[in-house]
Write a protein that holds these residues in place. Structure first.
Motif, PDB file in Angstrom:
ATOM      1  N   ASN A 160      -1.112 -34.251  32.590  1.00  0.00           N
ATOM      2  CA  ASN A 160      -0.405 -34.225  31.308  1.00  0.00           C
ATOM      3  C   ASN A 160       0.891 -33.424  31.379  1.00  0.00           C
ATOM      4  N   LEU A 161       1.216 -32.898  32.542  1.00  0.00           N
ATOM      5  CA  LEU A 161       2.409 -32.054  32.599  1.00  0.00           C
ATOM      6  C   LEU A 161       3.720 -32.772  32.872  1.00  0.00           C
ATOM      7  N   ALA A 163       4.628 -35.199  30.962  1.00  0.00           N
ATOM      8  CA  ALA A 163       5.009 -35.259  29.538  1.00  0.00           C
ATOM      9  C   ALA A 163       5.220 -33.858  28.971  1.00  0.00           C
ATOM     10  N   GLY A 164       4.410 -32.895  29.418  1.00  0.00           N
ATOM     11  CA  GLY A 164       4.556 -31.525  28.927  1.00  0.00           C
ATOM     12  C   GLY A 164       5.908 -30.940  29.303  1.00  0.00           C
ATOM     13  N   PRO A 175       4.958 -36.563  18.801  1.00  0.00           N
ATOM     14  CA  PRO A 175       3.721 -36.875  19.518  1.00  0.00           C
ATOM     15  C   PRO A 175       3.926 -36.866  21.039  1.00  0.00           C
ATOM     16  N   ASN A 176       2.907 -36.400  21.736  1.00  0.00           N
ATOM     17  CA  ASN A 176       3.024 -36.240  23.188  1.00  0.00           C
ATOM     18  C   ASN A 176       1.709 -36.668  23.816  1.00  0.00           C
ATOM     19  N   ASN A 177       1.737 -37.741  24.598  1.00  0.00           N
ATOM     20  CA  ASN A 177       0.480 -38.194  25.192  1.00  0.00           C
ATOM     21  C   ASN A 177       0.685 -38.620  26.638  1.00  0.00           C
ATOM     22  N   SER A 178      -0.397 -38.548  27.398  1.00  0.00           N
ATOM     23  CA  SER A 178      -0.375 -38.961  28.807  1.00  0.00           C
ATOM     24  C   SER A 178      -1.510 -39.939  29.034  1.00  0.00           C
ATOM     25  N   ILE A 179      -1.139 -41.154  29.366  1.00  0.00           N
ATOM     26  CA  ILE A 179      -2.111 -42.226  29.545  1.00  0.00           C
ATOM     27  C   ILE A 179      -2.496 -42.297  31.023  1.00  0.00           C
ATOM     28  N   THR A 180      -3.789 -42.465  31.281  1.00  0.00           N
ATOM     29  CA  THR A 180      -4.265 -42.346  32.662  1.00  0.00           C
ATOM     30  C   THR A 180      -4.936 -43.627  33.154  1.00  0.00           C
ATOM     31  N   GLU A 192       1.768 -47.656  23.379  1.00  0.00           N
ATOM     32  CA  GLU A 192       1.362 -46.685  22.354  1.00  0.00           C
ATOM     33  C   GLU A 192       2.591 -46.090  21.644  1.00  0.00           C
TER      34      GLU A 192
ATOM     35  N   SER B 175      -7.397 -44.466  28.153  1.00  0.00           N
ATOM     36  CA  SER B 175      -7.788 -43.085  28.419  1.00  0.00           C
ATOM     37  C   SER B 175      -6.533 -42.236  28.347  1.00  0.00           C
ATOM     38  N   GLN B 185      -7.119 -36.493  20.596  1.00  0.00           N
ATOM     39  CA  GLN B 185      -6.005 -37.438  20.617  1.00  0.00           C
ATOM     40  C   GLN B 185      -6.528 -38.864  20.756  1.00  0.00           C
ATOM     41  N   THR B 279      -0.257 -35.245  15.056  1.00  0.00           N
ATOM     42  CA  THR B 279      -0.009 -35.084  16.491  1.00  0.00           C
ATOM     43  C   THR B 279       1.417 -34.598  16.728  1.00  0.00           C
TER      44      THR B 279
END
Lengths: 424, 429
Positions: A160-161, A163-164, A175-180, A192, B175, B185, B279
């Motif tokens: 997640n870093l 994006a961090g 909004p801040n997300n990390s898709i895996t 998204e 995910s 989230q 969020t």
């Protein structure tokens, strides 16, 4: 569902790839039929079953990151994160920050596992080895191993870093997300972000993906569970999507960033749209008949209010894998009919840039729309009988219709599709 | 009008029990799930304790466990919690709904690396005098010692895919990894997928264990974990003046989110409504939250706005409450900024005082705790609260559960790296 009245446009692209460190170079070299795959230089591959990769030369994050404070943070970042922040910087250099509300700027990134650099663990490993083969002493590790590792070690590798760090460098408080989702990660992240802008949860997103599997541990793991091409003596021709002679994929590395924003927001700040994002769909494929992939494509087309005949070309996931290329081709054929749409495959030239591949290959599609030509799919010579697709190869294809579709999937079944429209 | 999202099933595997009932009743009794680490020899680690899931046996849930043999704890915990949630919702493979409209969104965590093989091979191929690593030797050794299936199972998308395959969930499958905020989230974005019409039902939540040698090592190096080795059960003490870091937990929390009309149409028992999702990002530092709680304030405010409620209508806050100096102070500031003078009367408690920190699974289990507070009319305490901290001066429900009518509960999750998530669940009548 009623379509959102908020339109989403793409206003910035950057690509750090095995075929150059900017989108124009990447596109030009793809059009020229070049390959970014070669014998790995980063480490000694003797004893490895796979010795080739789409590898980036002479990458120095400091070339891209000039702010002193941000430069200090680079030592806390593994190579994939450094690639990500550098790609983001390329895009944000041309954005006038005084016209952006930081609370309405988000980050969505695709990222995967990152392996620890071995020198960081070597002293700790040595201090913990005892006479027992195959294991280290946990007591020694606790006493002498842990103190031999630098304190911020874990932060270098957290997925997640990317994006961090990007949010910190560009004050992105939205909004801040990390898709895996493995190789589909950055396309799903884009989807998204597209939805969040549509629902008025943000006005602008720095979205993309990063990956580097050119690392001894990552490559060992890939050798154990991925079908990698055995053509070590002929790297440039190794990865052969949808081809009769395909024998596996090739690992790659890179990062791609797509800046997307709400249309009126782009107009207000005077940004010129490169393309419009009009549809996204996702589904799960349980049987590998192609049914789930087809559902993702249909959902994206419906979302875009488009029909298959509107689509000029599809950019496939196109791994060069024996079973999965055929599965993917069946899914495409289920929507467009056998050989029903021109399909471009980028991984023959770039290798699999993994979590970055969705965004990177979508960027290639945008460049193709802008330049009016889809590059030839490198290493596609003769279409395999089990791949009912019309692959763009030998020469570039002229773009005649305003839409293209980008696909991505994971081998476990996650599927996604995005529809992009030419900006006119 | 926007599509409404309700919760029709929940499941949990936690340090306090192997279902929702035991997890919640353990919290209401103020029980600690923390003890000395049993899974590996941590006696010489800076931190020797954690909140482990005890005596978990996958074969109680699945007869044909063969396919799951190489899966790590994330997938194994996820499977059991998902099964509970699906059974409660009446959705386990009964053909009662369109499976293509039924998706999965999980907060994912890294799998467990092969610690011994990696380090032993590295030690055999390292010359400390020159600091040279023999890479061909290292790769030959790891190619021999790493187990192919176990390596594949470490990938971050495996758990969501396994659940979809086993339970026949053919809709969107996602995910996310946002550290301590991940499952919150996932629940928030899964709600949005249903609202938008991308799916009618989502299995959402998270499953995670970082109670393994690299996990404890990483957090110990960051000095994020409590090192109160002489009193593990007393170690997780959110908002207490003598808090010294968080306690690692493990487990899974799963929810069935469903579009309201879809749930009504099939006669499902509705447990609660998911009314609010906020969020934001701190955009400040990788390791700490912003001192003035900037991102948390915006996030809580966003969730309240999304729910259409006023701040006065929130009856209970299940805090992120990690028991670290910085988090608990910033979260207190954020509650005061949003709820003003009412913050002092609003009960706030931290499940982490008893469950430890389930990282990517934490938010989901804490949201389930909020749903149960609505049903039971009891809110769990913050245990180990002994010495007030002048900077944390709110009502943390110290040490004893409290009877309290809850109509709307707020759950906060703040991720390492700056991701903030707030969710609101409401009584459904």
């Amino acid at each position: 569902m009623p379509a959102s009245s908020r339109r989403v446009v793409l206003t910035g692209l950057s690509t750090l790839s095995p075929l150059g460190m900017d989108p124009d170079t990447l596109y030009r070299r793809l059009m020229a039929g070049d390959s970014g795959v070669r014998a790995i230089k980063a480490f000694d591959t003797a004893n490895m079953p796979a010795k080739i990769a789409g590898e980036i030369d002479n990458f120095e994050a400091k070339t891209y990151i000039t702010d002193k404070g941000h430069r200090r943070a680079l030592k806390m970042m593994s190579r994939p994160i450094q690639l990500a922040v550098s790609a983001a910087q390329c895009v944000m250099n041309s954005v006038d920050r005084t016209k952006i509300d930081p609370t309405r700027l988000g980050v969505e990134f695709g990222a995967g596992l990152m392996a620890s650099e071995l020198p960081e663990l070597a002293d700790a490993a040595m201090a913990s080895a005892n006479c027992q083969p195959g294991a280290v002493s946990l007591e020694l590790w606790g006493q002498k191993g842990i103190p031999a590792i630098q304190p911020l070690w874990m932060l270098k590798y957290l997925p997640n870093l990317p994006a961090g760090h990007i949010s910190i460098m560009h004050d992105a408080q939205g909004p801040n997300n990390s898709i895996t989702e493995s190789d589909a990660a950055s396309l799903i992240a884009l989807g998204e972000a597209f939805r969040i802008i549509g629902r008025d949860g943000a006005d602008m997103f720095i979205t993309g993906g990063c990956e580097s599997k050119v690392h001894p541990v990552s490559l060992v793991r890939q050798c154990l569970f991925e079908q990698l091409s055995k053509r070590n003596d002929n790297p440039q021709d190794a990865c052969r999507p949808y081809d009769r002679d395909r024998d596996g994929t090739v690992v790659g590395e890179g990062a791609a960033v797509l800046l997307i924003e709400e249309l009126e927001h782009a107009k207000r700040r005077g940004a010129i749209p490169l393309a419009e994002m009009v549809g996204f769909g996702a589904a799960f494929e349980r049987t590998h008949s192609g049914e789930g992939l087809a559902r993702a494509i249909k959902a994206a087309l419906k979302d875009a209010d488009a029909i298959p005949a509107d689509i000029d070309f599809v950019i496939g996931h196109a791994m060069g894998l024996t079973a999965y290329d055929a599965f993917e081709a069946r899914g495409i054929a289920e929507v467009f009919g056998p050989q029903g749409v021109p399909v471009y495959a980028a991984k023959g030239a770039l290798g699999n840039t993994g979590a970055a591949s969705g965004a990177m290959e979508l960027a290639i599609g945008v460049l193709a729309l802008q330049n009016g030509a889809v590059p030839p799919s490198r290493n596609h010579v003769a279409t395999a009988e089990d791949c009912p697709v019309n692959v763009v190869h030998n020469q570039a294809k002229k773009v005649a219709k305003p839409y293209f579709l980008k696909l991505a999937y994971t081998q476990l079944g996650q599927c996604a599709a995005a529809v992009i429209k030419k900006w006119e | 009008m926007r599509r409404r999202v309700v919760i029709t099933g929940t499941g949990a595997i936690t340090p306090l029990g192997h279902d929702v009932k035991d997890t919640v009743e353990g919290q209401l009794a103020g029980r600690s799930g923390v003890g000395l680490i049993r899974q590996f020899n941590a006696t010489k680690f800076p931190t020797t304790f954690a909140a482990e899931v005890k005596d978990f046996d996958l074969t109680k849930y699945v007869p044909e466990h063969g396919p799951w043999d190489h899966a790590g704890p994330n997938t194994r915990f996820a499977f059991a919690a998902a099964l509970q949630a699906l059974e409660q919702a009446g959705l386990k493979g009964d053909g009662k709904c369109d499976r293509t409209r039924f998706g999965v969104y999980l907060g994912s965590g890294e799998g467990v690396q092969d610690f011994h093989a990696l380090l032993w091979v590295l030690s055999q191929n390292y010359d400390p005098s020159t600091r040279a690593i023999n890479i061909p030797g290292f790769t030959r050794g790891t190619l021999e010692m790493f187990h192919a299936e176990r390596e594949a199972e470490q990938e971050l998308h495996t758990t969501a895919a396994h659940l979809a395959r086993y339970f026949e969930l053919d809709g969107p499958n996602l995910s996310c990894l946002t550290a301590c905020a991940a499952s919150s989230q996932a629940i928030g974005e899964a709600t949005e997928l249903i609202r938008h019409g991308d799916a009618d039902i989502m299995l959402a939540g998270g499953a995670h264990s970082m109670i393994h040698p690299f996990g404890v090592t990483g957090f110990n190096l960051l000095t994020a974990l409590s090192q109160r080795n002489d009193a593990p059960e007393k170690a997780s003490r959110p908002f207490d003046a003598n808090r010294d870091g968080f306690v690692l937990g493990e487990g899974a929390g799963m929810l069935i989110l469903e579009e309201l009309e879809h749930a009504r149409h099939r006669g499902a028992n509705i447990l609660a409504e998911l009314t609010g999702y906020g969020t934001t990002a701190d955009a400040f530092r990788v390791t700490d939250s912003h001192e003035d709680g900037r991102g948390a304030i915006a996030c809580i405010t966003g969730a309240i706005k999304d729910s259409g409620l006023s701040p006065d209508q929130i009856d209970y806050i299940n805090a992120h409450g990690t028991s670290t100096k910085v988090n608990d102070r910033a979260e207190t500031l954020a509650a005061k900024a949003v709820f003003r003078e009412r913050a002092y009367k609003l009960p706030i408690s931290s499940s982490k005082s008893m469950l430890g920190h389930l990282i990517a699974a934490g938010g989901a289990v804490e949201l389930i705790t909020c749903i149960e507070s609505i049903h039971r009319g009891w809110i769990p305490p913050t245990i180990n609260y002994e010495t007030p901290d002048p900077e944390c001066d709110l009502d943390y429900v110290p040490n004893q559960a409290r009877q309290h009518r809850v109509n709307h509960a707020l759950s906060n999750s703040f991720g390492f790296g700056g991701q903030n998530i707030s969710l609101i669940v409401s009584r459904f009548e």
